[in-house]
Design an enzyme around this catalytic site. Structure first.
Site, PDB file in Angstrom:
ATOM      1  N   THR A   1      -1.223  43.104 -11.892  1.00  0.00           N
ATOM      2  CA  THR A   1      -0.625  44.429 -11.949  1.00  0.00           C
ATOM      3  C   THR A   1      -1.580  45.422 -11.314  1.00  0.00           C
ATOM      4  O   THR A   1      -2.768  45.170 -11.204  1.00  0.00           O
ATOM      5  CB  THR A   1      -0.325  44.856 -13.397  1.00  0.00           C
ATOM      6  OG1 THR A   1      -1.534  44.814 -14.160  1.00  0.00           O
ATOM      7  CG2 THR A   1       0.717  43.957 -14.043  1.00  0.00           C
ATOM      8  N   ASP A   2      -1.058  46.543 -10.919  1.00  0.00           N
ATOM      9  CA  ASP A   2      -1.849  47.624 -10.348  1.00  0.00           C
ATOM     10  C   ASP A   2      -2.277  48.586 -11.438  1.00  0.00           C
ATOM     11  O   ASP A   2      -1.861  48.470 -12.595  1.00  0.00           O
ATOM     12  CB  ASP A   2      -1.029  48.369  -9.291  1.00  0.00           C
ATOM     13  CG  ASP A   2      -0.752  47.526  -8.053  1.00  0.00           C
ATOM     14  OD1 ASP A   2      -1.631  46.712  -7.693  1.00  0.00           O
ATOM     15  OD2 ASP A   2       0.320  47.684  -7.457  1.00  0.00           O
TER      16      ASP A   2
END
Length: 79
Positions: free
Chosen positions: A51-52
Site C-alpha cells: 500500500t502507499d
C-alpha cells in the site's frame, strides 16, 4: 523452522506505506518490530501486495518464518 501466516488489517494514516523506507515508519517495519519483541528474532515479513502512504487495508495476507523459538498458538495470537 516455523512459518506463520498473517491476516493484517490496519489504518494506514500514520504509515509511509507497506514497504520499509528511510523516510518514516512502514507497516512492514511496525509488524517486524512487534515480532522481534515476541520472539527475540529478526525476521522479514513478506506481504501479498503493498500500500502507499495513508492507505488502509483489511485482510492483507503475509507471512514470516521463525528459525529459533517456537511458541504456542495462544501466545503468538496474544503477542
Amino acid at each position: 523452522m516455523v512459518r506463520y501466516k498473517l491476516v493484517i488489517e490496519y489504518d494506514g494514516s500514520p504509515f509511509v506505506g507497506w514497504q520499509k523506507q528511510d523516510n518514516g515508519l512502514s507497516v512492514q517495519e511496525a509488524i517486524e518490530n512487534s515480532i522481534f519483541n515476541l520472539f527475540q528474532e529478526q525476521v522479514t515479513v513478506f506481504g501479498a501486495g503493498r500500500t502507499d502512504t495513508g492507505v488502509h487495508a483489511m485482510g492483507q495476507v503475509g507471512h514470516f518464518d521463525i528459525l529459533k523459538k517456537e511458541l504456542d498458538a495462544q501466545t503468538v495470537l496474544n503477542g
